[in-house]
Design an enzyme around this catalytic site. Sequence first.
Site, PDB file in Angstrom:
ATOM      1  N   ASP A   1       1.498   4.210  -3.574  1.00  0.00           N
ATOM      2  CA  ASP A   1       1.152   3.792  -5.221  1.00  0.00           C
ATOM      3  C   ASP A   1      -0.226   3.526  -5.325  1.00  0.00           C
ATOM      4  OD1 ASP A   1       2.293   2.737  -7.844  1.00  0.00           O
ATOM      5  OD2 ASP A   1       0.772   1.184  -7.328  1.00  0.00           O
TER       6      ASP A   1
ATOM      7  N   GLU B   1      -3.456   2.841  -8.068  1.00  0.00           N
ATOM      8  CA  GLU B   1      -4.089   2.301  -9.338  1.00  0.00           C
ATOM      9  C   GLU B   1      -5.206   3.038 -10.010  1.00  0.00           C
ATOM     10  OE1 GLU B   1      -2.234  -0.172 -11.001  1.00  0.00           O
ATOM     11  OE2 GLU B   1      -0.976  -0.605  -9.086  1.00  0.00           O
TER      12      GLU B   1
ATOM     13  N   HIS C   1       1.539  -4.560 -10.098  1.00  0.00           N
ATOM     14  CA  HIS C   1       0.617  -3.446 -10.528  1.00  0.00           C
ATOM     15  C   HIS C   1      -0.536  -3.488  -9.616  1.00  0.00           C
ATOM     16  CE1 HIS C   1       2.636  -1.993 -14.021  1.00  0.00           C
ATOM     17  NE2 HIS C   1       2.768  -3.070 -14.448  1.00  0.00           N
TER      18      HIS C   1
ATOM     19  N   ASP D   1       3.198  -2.920  -4.999  1.00  0.00           N
ATOM     20  CA  ASP D   1       4.245  -1.832  -5.443  1.00  0.00           C
ATOM     21  C   ASP D   1       4.687  -1.037  -4.447  1.00  0.00           C
ATOM     22  OD1 ASP D   1       3.322  -3.354  -7.800  1.00  0.00           O
ATOM     23  OD2 ASP D   1       2.631  -1.524  -9.062  1.00  0.00           O
TER      24      ASP D   1
END
Length: 567
Positions: free
Chosen positions: A25, A27, A166, A171
């Site tokens: 994942d 960000e 998040h 995640d």
Amino acid sequence: MGTRAQLAFDELGTPLRDTTFVVFDLETTGGSAEQDAITEFGAVKVRGGEVIGEFATLVDPGRGIPPEIVQLTGITNAMVYTAPRVDEVLPAFLEFAAGSVLVAHNAGFDVGFVKAACQRLGYAWPKPAVVCTVRLGRRVLSREEAPSCKLSALAQLFRATTTPIHRALADARATVDVLHGLLERVGSLGVQSLEELLDYIPEVTAAQRRKRTLAEHVPNEPGVYLFRGPSDEVLYVGTATDLRRRVRQYFTASETRRRLREMVALAERVDTISCAHPLEAEVRELRLLSAHKPAYNRRSKNPRHGWWVVLTDEPFPRLSLVRKPRDGALGPFRARGHAEEAMAALQEATGIRPCTMRIAAHGGESSCALAELGRCQAPCVGGQTIEEYAPAVESAVSLVAGRDLAPLHRLHLRLTDLSATQRYEQAGADRDRMRSLIRALDKGQRLSALAAVGELVAARPDGAGGWEFAVVRHGRLASAGVARRGVSPMPVVAALVASAETVLPEPGPLFGAPAEEVGVVLRWLDKPGTRMVQCSQPWTEPAQAAARWRPWLDRADHARASTLPRD
């Protein structure tokens, strides 16, 4: 939802329990892979349901993080101030994920950012298999069971041990639990291998699924396959290193091309021809395409017969474009436009008349406009005799044959003069014509040199301790075979030579061989690791071949690319 037929053991491919997944994942500072930047990587490596490694780091995006993103992720500018830049993190992530299947929730977003970073930093995208848990969830779960396929919703449904917040690593951990839950569901439907999983995720039509029995007899060998229609006509021809696996893909959701789904619906039978190695398969495919012209092969609708530039047979020869070459022809060209560019450059370099009129030995009564413009010596009105015109013809013949490079030097000198006088537009046009000419000369001379060899036997390692062999006669593949590890190779070579196809040379620059087949054979011979076993005569290229101009060609290609308009 209907159940899927259980595959035989030899069709399973890579079992899911032995597949390594890297669930990751990111960000980011926003939603655009081209304009925004990564702020955090989080990845978990799993195999057989067990975690075998984790990767996590903040990333300095090199710009401010928008307030709404700070509020969403909790990642502040202060947190990433001392973090490594993406150029340090990306190679470490690629190494961590090497050889694994990438998994992400809404994979298009995360994979898009990593691919964009690879492109900006000059890393080759390794093209891993990718599984999107959003798409898999929508395929497996009913709307009643999962009204939403958001990560938070699926994590709650599958009782994930980590709550998505998040942040990249959290995640990714939650996505691992979602992945395992979804794999349990598809396992009960008969999906046991990675290949089946990748085929299962998209929707598959009932017609495709019903036709799957056509692949039952197909062997796991390299070769050529032919789909046949109701009247036994050949609908489509293709090659594969594993025929069974490739043919099966036409009956799964991985085949999304409309025209090929239409072809599968018409197909009544699949024939296969097992081949010794990929070169034999590629050559057989070319020959079958030429023989059958299948309706669903794009190359059948656009046959690559090519264009050739030849000198006409008349007292004052000129250049002409033809489909069928003869001795001394320049080519082949796939596009007529490239052939016309090269022809114009050849005329400029040698003095061959650019007009198209046929001139008798004694000339005519009036000259053409080209003569009045000074672009022709006007043999049409007696401005040149046959003897005075002959050096231009010899110059063109010698350039194509690789005996004289002086015409190219004349073209280059003209380019230099145009640039010196700041006539850049004309210089660019002349450069492009010269590029087409040099590329055609180089290609044609290399193909002709190979086609001139009566018999050539070459070998390549098969990657398993054995050898792949090719017997080439006048540029055509006459025989192909293999000597597996532990088998004495020379008796195999002797048998292949004895059983090879007889190839009689014909007139023309390639001695009658199809240009595309000679090109395929030449590319195979050019691959690193190929060895020459025996040759009936020296395989040589002309001393004054256009290959000497390859450095200039590379510079010209770069210069042209830098001046093209960008989207």
